[in-house]
Design an enzyme around this catalytic site. Structure first.
Site, PDB file in Angstrom:
ATOM      1  N   SER A 104     120.462 101.292  79.235  1.00 13.94           N
ATOM      2  CA  SER A 104     119.505 101.430  78.127  1.00 13.94           C
ATOM      3  C   SER A 104     119.775 102.734  77.380  1.00 13.94           C
ATOM      4  O   SER A 104     120.282 103.693  77.986  1.00 13.94           O
ATOM      5  CB  SER A 104     118.075 101.478  78.674  1.00 13.94           C
ATOM      6  OG  SER A 104     117.158 101.706  77.632  1.00 13.94           O
ATOM      7  N   TYR A 117     110.451 105.092  83.521  1.00 17.99           N
ATOM      8  CA  TYR A 117     111.466 104.070  83.180  1.00 17.99           C
ATOM      9  C   TYR A 117     112.750 104.771  82.753  1.00 17.99           C
ATOM     10  O   TYR A 117     113.848 104.444  83.196  1.00 17.99           O
ATOM     11  CB  TYR A 117     110.939 103.175  82.053  1.00 17.99           C
ATOM     12  CG  TYR A 117     111.962 102.201  81.508  1.00 17.99           C
ATOM     13  CD1 TYR A 117     112.257 101.027  82.186  1.00 17.99           C
ATOM     14  CD2 TYR A 117     112.647 102.473  80.318  1.00 17.99           C
ATOM     15  CE1 TYR A 117     113.207 100.135  81.691  1.00 17.99           C
ATOM     16  CE2 TYR A 117     113.593 101.586  79.823  1.00 17.99           C
ATOM     17  CZ  TYR A 117     113.866 100.416  80.508  1.00 17.99           C
ATOM     18  OH  TYR A 117     114.820  99.540  80.017  1.00 17.99           O
TER      19      TYR A 117
HETATM   20  N1  LIG Z   1     114.036  94.838  75.961  1.00 13.81           N
HETATM   21  C1  LIG Z   1     114.402  96.098  75.707  1.00 13.81           C
HETATM   22  O1  LIG Z   1     113.923  96.748  74.764  1.00 13.81           O
HETATM   23  C2  LIG Z   1     115.478  96.725  76.561  1.00 13.81           C
HETATM   24  C3  LIG Z   1     116.133  97.851  76.059  1.00 13.81           C
HETATM   25  C4  LIG Z   1     117.120  98.452  76.810  1.00 13.81           C
HETATM   26  C5  LIG Z   1     117.452  97.919  78.036  1.00 13.81           C
HETATM   27  N2  LIG Z   1     116.780  96.844  78.513  1.00 13.81           N
HETATM   28  C6  LIG Z   1     117.163  96.330  79.830  1.00 13.81           C
HETATM   29  O2  LIG Z   1     117.654  95.021  79.678  1.00 13.81           O
HETATM   30  C7  LIG Z   1     117.473  94.304  80.907  1.00 13.81           C
HETATM   31  C8  LIG Z   1     116.808  92.975  80.613  1.00 13.81           C
HETATM   32  O3  LIG Z   1     115.476  93.217  80.156  1.00 13.81           O
HETATM   33  P1  LIG Z   1     114.678  92.239  79.211  1.00 13.81           P
HETATM   34  O4  LIG Z   1     114.234  93.028  78.049  1.00 13.81           O
HETATM   35  O5  LIG Z   1     115.431  90.974  78.983  1.00 13.81           O
HETATM   36  O6  LIG Z   1     113.380  92.003  80.131  1.00 13.81           O
HETATM   37  P2  LIG Z   1     112.690  90.661  80.623  1.00 13.81           P
HETATM   38  O7  LIG Z   1     112.448  89.746  79.485  1.00 13.81           O
HETATM   39  O8  LIG Z   1     111.496  91.106  81.407  1.00 13.81           O
HETATM   40  O9  LIG Z   1     113.761  90.043  81.607  1.00 13.81           O
HETATM   41  C9  LIG Z   1     114.036  90.656  82.837  1.00 13.81           C
HETATM   42  C10 LIG Z   1     114.836  89.709  83.702  1.00 13.81           C
HETATM   43  O10 LIG Z   1     115.095  90.361  84.948  1.00 13.81           O
HETATM   44  C11 LIG Z   1     114.633  89.537  86.035  1.00 13.81           C
HETATM   45  N3  LIG Z   1     114.124  90.440  87.056  1.00 13.81           N
HETATM   46  C12 LIG Z   1     113.167  91.391  86.923  1.00 13.81           C
HETATM   47  N4  LIG Z   1     112.955  92.010  88.089  1.00 13.81           N
HETATM   48  C13 LIG Z   1     113.787  91.430  88.991  1.00 13.81           C
HETATM   49  C14 LIG Z   1     114.025  91.631  90.366  1.00 13.81           C
HETATM   50  N5  LIG Z   1     113.356  92.546  91.071  1.00 13.81           N
HETATM   51  N6  LIG Z   1     114.972  90.888  90.970  1.00 13.81           N
HETATM   52  C15 LIG Z   1     115.648  89.935  90.279  1.00 13.81           C
HETATM   53  N7  LIG Z   1     115.472  89.710  88.976  1.00 13.81           N
HETATM   54  C16 LIG Z   1     114.543  90.433  88.340  1.00 13.81           C
HETATM   55  C17 LIG Z   1     113.524  88.668  85.406  1.00 13.81           C
HETATM   56  O11 LIG Z   1     113.360  87.441  86.075  1.00 13.81           O
HETATM   57  P3  LIG Z   1     112.214  87.248  87.213  1.00 13.81           P
HETATM   58  O12 LIG Z   1     110.981  87.906  86.674  1.00 13.81           O
HETATM   59  O13 LIG Z   1     112.107  85.780  87.391  1.00 13.81           O
HETATM   60  O14 LIG Z   1     112.731  87.928  88.439  1.00 13.81           O
HETATM   61  C18 LIG Z   1     114.094  88.429  84.009  1.00 13.81           C
HETATM   62  O15 LIG Z   1     115.023  87.371  84.018  1.00 13.81           O
HETATM   63  C19 LIG Z   1     116.630  95.240  81.806  1.00 13.81           C
HETATM   64  O16 LIG Z   1     117.493  95.921  82.700  1.00 13.81           O
HETATM   65  C20 LIG Z   1     116.022  96.204  80.828  1.00 13.81           C
HETATM   66  O17 LIG Z   1     115.690  97.443  81.427  1.00 13.81           O
HETATM   67  C21 LIG Z   1     115.807  96.221  77.798  1.00 13.81           C
END
Ligand SMILES: NC(=O)c1ccc[n+]([C@@H]2O[C@H](COP(=O)([O-])OP(=O)(O)OC[C@H]3O[C@@H](n4cnc5c(N)ncnc54)[C@H](OP(=O)(O)O)[C@@H]3O)[C@@H](O)[C@H]2O)c1
Length: 230
Positions: A104, A117
């Protein structure tokens, strides 16, 4: 091979894609090791590992629930470490493999409105950079991808950001997916999506006071997530 915790969603998506799934909480080391063993029994060589699982932490160090703070480190940092270590034999067996770590911009900038975070992502970034150097000689290319604000289920950024300027920077998950494919094609080691965030990382190094003031002006709405409420 899809890996996450919610079985119904995994089953539906695996069906749609014609893929497989494993229910696994990446924050639990033993569970990750057992999952990897099962996967390796079916697929001894793995060409690509994407460490994407992550949870939000929209709260400051002073106000966040203590269990939630620990959980952020377990999932956002250690989850990637446990997965890489557990799948390493299969990545090596493939005779050339790629690992993508979704970190991130928050790993490069101390974003106070979600400090815990941000700290978990700083750890994830250091892990990813070190793994890149460590594993190249072993034929494993590690790629660090640093997205900015992306509108997703877990991170509803458009409602979290009060500042219109910051809201304009929000991108979609498909933008990140396309970016990851291009990173693999071009064998890039560390990238930002969108690229403009590279400036934020530079500003953090050169003018930390400026970054702290900008983060304060983002008007980021904090939430009061507990560890069991993701
Ligand atoms: N959205 C943003 O603004 C942003 C920006 C920078 C980086 N990121 C990073 O991008 C990645 C994806 O995030 P996202 O925005 O797509 O969030 P999201 O919509 O909440 O998706 C998160 C995914 O991770 C899985 N997950 C969460 N906790 C888990 C665990 N303990 N074990 C296995 N799977 C798990 C969830 O599935 P389940 O809940 O079914 O386990 C879901 O598929 C993350 O690492 C986040 O920090 C996001």
């Amino acid at each position: 091979m899809l890996v996450a915790r919610r079985e119904e969603r995994l089953r539906a998506l695996a069906g749609e894609l014609g893929g497989e799934f494993e229910v696994c909480d990446v924050g639990e080391r033993r569970v990750v090791e057992e999952t990897a063993e099962r996967v390796r029994a079916r697929h001894p060589g793995i060409h690509l590992l994407v460490n994407n699982a992550g949870i939000p932490g929209r709260a400051s160090f002073a106000s966040i629930d203590s269990d939630r703070l620990e959980r952020l480190i377990r999932v956002n940092y250690l989850g990637s470490v446990w997965c890489l270590r557990a799948f390493l034999p299969a990545l090596e067996a493939a005779g050339g493999a790629d690992v993508v770590n979704i970190v991130s911009v928050a790993g490069t900038v101390a974003f106070a409105p979600s400090g815990p975070y941000s700290a978990s992502k700083h750890a994830a970034l250091a892990f990813s950079r070190a793994a890149t150097a460590d594993l190249r000689p072993r034929g494993i290319r590690v790629h660090t991808v640093n997205p900015g604000f992306v509108e997703t289920e877990g991170f509803p950024q458009r409602t979290a950001l009060r500042s219109r300027m910051f809201r304009r920077l929000v991108i979609e998950p498909d933008d990140v997916a396309r970016h990851v494919l291009s990173v693999l094609d071009r064998d890039k080691r560390e990238t930002f999506v969108p690229r403009v965030y590279r400036l934020a990382a530079l500003a953090q190094a050169l003018a930390p006071g400026l970054v702290a003031r900008a983060a304060a002006r983002s008007g980021y709405r904090q939430s009061h997530l507990q560890s069991g409420n993701e």
